[in-house]
Scaffold this motif. Structure first.
Motif, mmCIF file in Angstrom:
data_model
loop_
_atom_site.group_PDB
_atom_site.id
_atom_site.type_symbol
_atom_site.label_atom_id
_atom_site.label_comp_id
_atom_site.label_asym_id
_atom_site.label_seq_id
_atom_site.Cartn_x
_atom_site.Cartn_y
_atom_site.Cartn_z
ATOM 1 N N SER A 495 14.100 -25.673 -21.256
ATOM 2 C CA SER A 495 13.445 -25.373 -19.980
ATOM 3 C C SER A 495 12.014 -24.866 -20.166
ATOM 4 C CB SER A 495 14.263 -24.340 -19.197
ATOM 5 O OG SER A 495 14.321 -23.107 -19.904
ATOM 6 N N VAL A 590 8.781 -24.220 -12.436
ATOM 7 C CA VAL A 590 9.298 -22.982 -11.866
ATOM 8 C C VAL A 590 8.345 -21.843 -12.218
ATOM 9 C CG1 VAL A 590 11.709 -23.716 -11.829
ATOM 10 C CG2 VAL A 590 10.790 -22.603 -13.885
ATOM 11 N N SER A 596 7.098 -24.137 -17.529
ATOM 12 C CA SER A 596 8.512 -23.788 -17.341
ATOM 13 C C SER A 596 9.105 -24.735 -16.307
ATOM 14 C CB SER A 596 8.655 -22.346 -16.857
ATOM 15 O OG SER A 596 8.205 -21.443 -17.829
ATOM 16 N N GLY A 598 12.686 -26.299 -14.065
ATOM 17 C CA GLY A 598 14.064 -26.317 -13.596
ATOM 18 C C GLY A 598 14.494 -27.766 -13.510
ATOM 19 N N TYR A 611 20.015 -26.339 -12.923
ATOM 20 C CA TYR A 611 19.787 -25.221 -13.852
ATOM 21 C C TYR A 611 18.371 -24.717 -13.668
ATOM 22 C CZ TYR A 611 19.038 -22.751 -18.299
ATOM 23 O OH TYR A 611 18.729 -21.824 -19.259
ATOM 24 N N SER A 612 18.246 -23.399 -13.463
ATOM 25 C CA SER A 612 16.946 -22.817 -13.116
ATOM 26 C C SER A 612 16.042 -22.587 -14.324
ATOM 27 C CB SER A 612 17.158 -21.467 -12.418
ATOM 28 O OG SER A 612 17.646 -20.499 -13.343
ATOM 29 N N GLY A 613 16.636 -22.435 -15.545
ATOM 30 C CA GLY A 613 15.834 -21.880 -16.628
ATOM 31 C C GLY A 613 15.444 -20.461 -16.251
ATOM 32 N N THR A 615 13.010 -18.000 -14.187
ATOM 33 C CA THR A 615 12.103 -18.129 -13.049
ATOM 34 C C THR A 615 12.312 -17.010 -12.040
ATOM 35 O OG1 THR A 615 11.383 -19.614 -11.274
ATOM 36 C CG2 THR A 615 13.727 -19.601 -11.786
ATOM 37 N N LEU A 621 12.628 -25.426 -6.887
ATOM 38 C CA LEU A 621 14.009 -25.513 -7.352
ATOM 39 C C LEU A 621 14.955 -25.702 -6.172
ATOM 40 C CD1 LEU A 621 15.613 -25.214 -10.081
ATOM 41 C CD2 LEU A 621 16.132 -22.892 -9.331
ATOM 42 N N HIS A 633 21.874 -20.145 -12.255
ATOM 43 C CA HIS A 633 20.582 -19.482 -12.024
ATOM 44 C C HIS A 633 20.496 -18.186 -12.821
ATOM 45 C CE1 HIS A 633 17.021 -17.913 -9.983
ATOM 46 N NE2 HIS A 633 16.916 -19.065 -9.325
#
Length: 749
Positions: A495, A590, A596, A598, A611-613, A615, A621, A633
């Motif tokens: 991510s 993100v 970065s 998502g 998947y947000s990574g 953030t 997102l 998240h």
């Protein structure tokens, strides 16, 4: 810690180095000396894009440096062991040089967003002022030394013999400075003219026991090992009794260790020399704490929290206080020598048969096995690891509320799964396996970020690949199943480039290659690495300085899959989706560090996982995640620390839950918890359709609706930790209120 010795340039030997250096820096160590083949220092120089070594001075000591040896804590002699180049197959060194020279040397500070503007400064790395010519020379030497292993002959400094006080009294030496002279080895004359020789009233000087650390990575190194004169002074034919090696530690692979020529080298040492083997035959993954929490969670649901299968730590039924009987050093030594006979037979087995060489006591090391050099206590197995499942489960019942909460949840879960069993729509795929659910650094309960998405019976991908990802796979699945999973692994998604999200990639890549080779497949299919573009200078440099890996993966730029700025060629995109059985793959920038991302995965069967990574709450997102089945998240901080979360561009638990509501996610799974919430995060309550992720947790669609039921019993299970967090939060709130009140009173004045 003052010195780190690296024998050979492989990831197994250096992969833990960045994490160790960061830990040393955090604990206030100002200076470290790194020993090993040339190019070792690149492992921290090339990580300067995503790691910060600002308070730790790291000095590389060249293996040919013959200057004054350090005497504290050890005298260290480097011994080069070279492989036959024709047997190594390293390829054209000039190509490797060109590849690493052509990489972008610009450093992007991925932590700039956490610093006030006045403190922001470029991170130029430790070699920023090095001339291009010197850089080229260092790179050439590094590449030429890829077939070099360095052995170490180590010895503590000499120690003066202790005074024999009884002899001093018998000789008439009065208390006072004369005793000090004798201890220093100075002969003295008493007031009556009597000469007292230091040698008569002191124990013999201890020159310090010698120990040797050696690794011959392949049979190509055996000629150099056997021909090296450096070891002869510590062997019986040429060495004195005081110089005979006390112990030799072998990192050599089992296949090479069993070779008759290696056995010949081992047999040159005295029969009193102990040999400790530390190689791939050691199966212990080295963490009781990981098993401890898994046994507890397994009480709640043995499908979601299966027991770990690494099998490297023996299980005992007795209480932990009785785990090891104390034995004296002689008994330990005798046990070690008797145990070593079987090991000696093992390592002497070889297709050439009838090995004539006799090797001294040989011990297979286990985690926390100790060999005492000074004082000479020899082997000590008192700290080796054992598991006590009954004890761990009894610990759950210490909390007053656990038993009632546990019985309640068991009844609810039983009713829930009975209903699920009647539902023919329940399915085993996709399965989400959490390998790391903590932020920043690993601890005993939560490893750094990694999520295994088991897509189908023949395909899987990993989302983020923090330090220790491969080890977690082995612990959870066991070695055979881990190899199968690696062979069906199609892609690794990264991510962003903070180290806790990708530093485990190289180890995983090597393990995947070995898994295919173990199955007889030598034309290994390339892994897809879906990551920001700036990961490549680091990987290209590793490929040039350490060992080849570029042939094992194909880089897919995350930037090309942005849903608002899609730039991937249509045929490439179709091929990518086909390889992953995906109908659609969407990414968005993100709000975290530069580059970065998502991601939203939409499968051919219709399910959608987001998947947000790392953030803060992010509109992009929400847009790509609309109506998803699962949102995973990050929820790094509690709601009380919203300002801290904003400063570090992370989300609070409530913010993460709100993002799930905004995108109409059917299920939200919270992960990436700050290590201050090692067991369970602080929440007023856990809403319906929200679950908390743990390391080594496996969930699929049929489990999702039950996850919110677990929170109450988790709080009861870890009540001591939870109450401690509540107390800390209350203190922080009180301190903040005092500051606010003080500021308000000043304004009113």
């Amino acid at each position: 810690m003052e010195h780190i010795l690296v024998t050979h340039k492989s990831w197994e030997n250096v992969g833990g180095l960045p994490g160790v250096l960061l830990t040393l820096q955090d604990t206030g160590v100002p200076y470290i000396t790194l020993h090993g083949p040339p190019g070792i220092e690149s492992i921290y120089y090339d990580t300067r894009h995503f790691l910060r070594f600002r308070d730790l001075t790291i000095q590389y000591k060249h293996y040919l440096d013959t200057g004054e040896p350090n005497t504290e804590p050890l005298i260290i002699q480097n011994v080069p062991i070279w492989a036959k180049v024709e047997e190594m197959g390293n390829g054209d060194a000039s190509e490797k040089l060109e590849s690493v020279q052509g990489t972008n040397d610009e450093v992007e500070d991925l932590y700039a967003h956490e610093k006030p503007e006045s403190r922001k400064r470029p991170n130029r790395g430790r070699q920023g002022s090095t001339s291009p010519t010197l850089k080229r020379q260092r790179q050439e030497e590094s590449v030429s030394c890829r077939n070099l292993s360095v052995a170490y002959i180590c010895r503590p400094p000499p120690k003066a013999g202790a005074l024999k006080l009884e002899e001093c009294v018998r000789a008439g030496v009065p208390p006072g400075p004369l005793l000090g002279d004798l201890k220093k080895g100075i002969d003295i004359t008493l007031s009556d003219g009597t000469l007292v020789k230091a040698a008569d009233v002191t124990e013999p000087d201890d020159p310090g026991p010698v120990f040797i650390v050696v690794e011959a990575p392949s049979e190509a190194y055996l000629d150099s090992l056997l021909e090296s004169p450096a070891f002869k002074p510590y062997q019986p034919l040429e060495g004195s009794d005081n110089d005979l090696a006390e112990v030799v530690v072998h990192f050599t692979p089992q296949k090479v260790l069993a070779h008759p020529r290696y056995q010949e080298w081992m047999a040159r040492f005295s029969l009193s020399t102990s040999h400790i083997i530390i190689n791939e035959s050691n199966t212990c993954m080295g963490s009781v704490a990981v098993h401890r929490i898994q046994y507890k969670l397994n009480l709640l649901n043995d499908n979601i929290f299966p027991l770990l299968k690494d099998g490297g730590i023996p299980v005992k039924e007795t209480d932990g206080d009785e785990k090891v009987e104390e034995t004296n050093n002689e008994e330990r030594s005798e046990n070690s020598e008797s145990n070593s006979k079987e090991m000696s037979l093992k390592i002497n087995e070889h297709p050439a048969d009838s090995n004539p060489y006799v090797v001294g006591p040989t011990m297979q090391s286990r985690t926390l096995f100790t060999y005492h050099i000074r004082p000479r206590k020899k082997t000590d197995r008192s700290n080796e690891l054992y598991l006590y499942p009954d004890t761990y489960m009894q610990e759950c019942y210490i909390g007053e509320k656990f038993e009632s909460a546990f019985l309640d949840i068991k009844d609810k879960l039983q009713a829930f799964y009975s209903e699920q069993a009647a539902n023919t729509c329940s399915q085993d795929y996709p399965q989400i396996i959490f390998l790391g659910t903590g932020s920043c650094i690993p601890n005993k309960t939560r490893n750094t970020s990694s999520i295994l998405l088991d897509i189908s019976s023949d395909k899987a991908l990993i989302m983020d690949c923090g330090e220790g990802t491969y080890g977690q796979m082995v612990r959870l699945l066991g070695a055979p199943e881990c190899e199968k999973m690696l062979r069906k692994l199609v892609a690794v998604y990264v991510s962003h480039l903070h180290a806790d999200h990708h530093i485990g990639f190289i180890r995983l890549l090597h393990a995947r290659r070995k898994a295919f080779h173990a199955a007889g497949v030598f034309d290994v299919p390339k892994l897809l690495l879906m990551a920001p573009g700036k990961i490549m200078p680091y990987l290209i440099s590793y490929n040039a300085n350490f060992e080849p890996l570029l042939q094992d993966f194909t880089h897919v730029y995350n930037q090309k899959l942005l849903y608002k700025d899609f730039t991937m060629e249509e045929d490439d995109y179709k091929n990518l989706c086909s390889m992953l059985d995906m109908k659609k793959i969407s990414m968005t920038h993100v709000l975290h560090c530069p580059n970065s991302f998502g991601v939203a995965w939409t499968h051919n069967d219709g399910w959608k996982i987001v998947y947000s990574g790392d953030t803060m709450p992010c509109k992009g997102l929400v847009e790509i995640g609309q109506d998803c089945d699962v949102l995973i998240h990050e929820a790094t901080m509690e709601d009380e620390l919203e300002e801290d979360a904003k400063l570090k561009t992370h989300s609070t638990t409530s913010q993460a839950i709100q993002v799930g509501k905004d995108m109409n996610a059917r299920q939200t799974l919270l992960t990436h918890f700050s290590q201050r919430y090692a067991k369970v995060p602080l929440l007023d309550e856990l809403p319906l359709h929200v679950g908390i992720a743990f390391d080594n947790m496996k969930v699929c669609q049929k489990d999702f609706p039950s996850l919110h039921l677990l929170y109450e019993v988790l709080v009861a299970m870890f009540s001591e930790d939870y109450d401690g967090m509540l107390e800390k939060t209350a203190k922080k709130r009180l301190a903040r209120e005092k500051i606010e009140a003080h500021m308000k009173s000043k304004e009113e004045m």
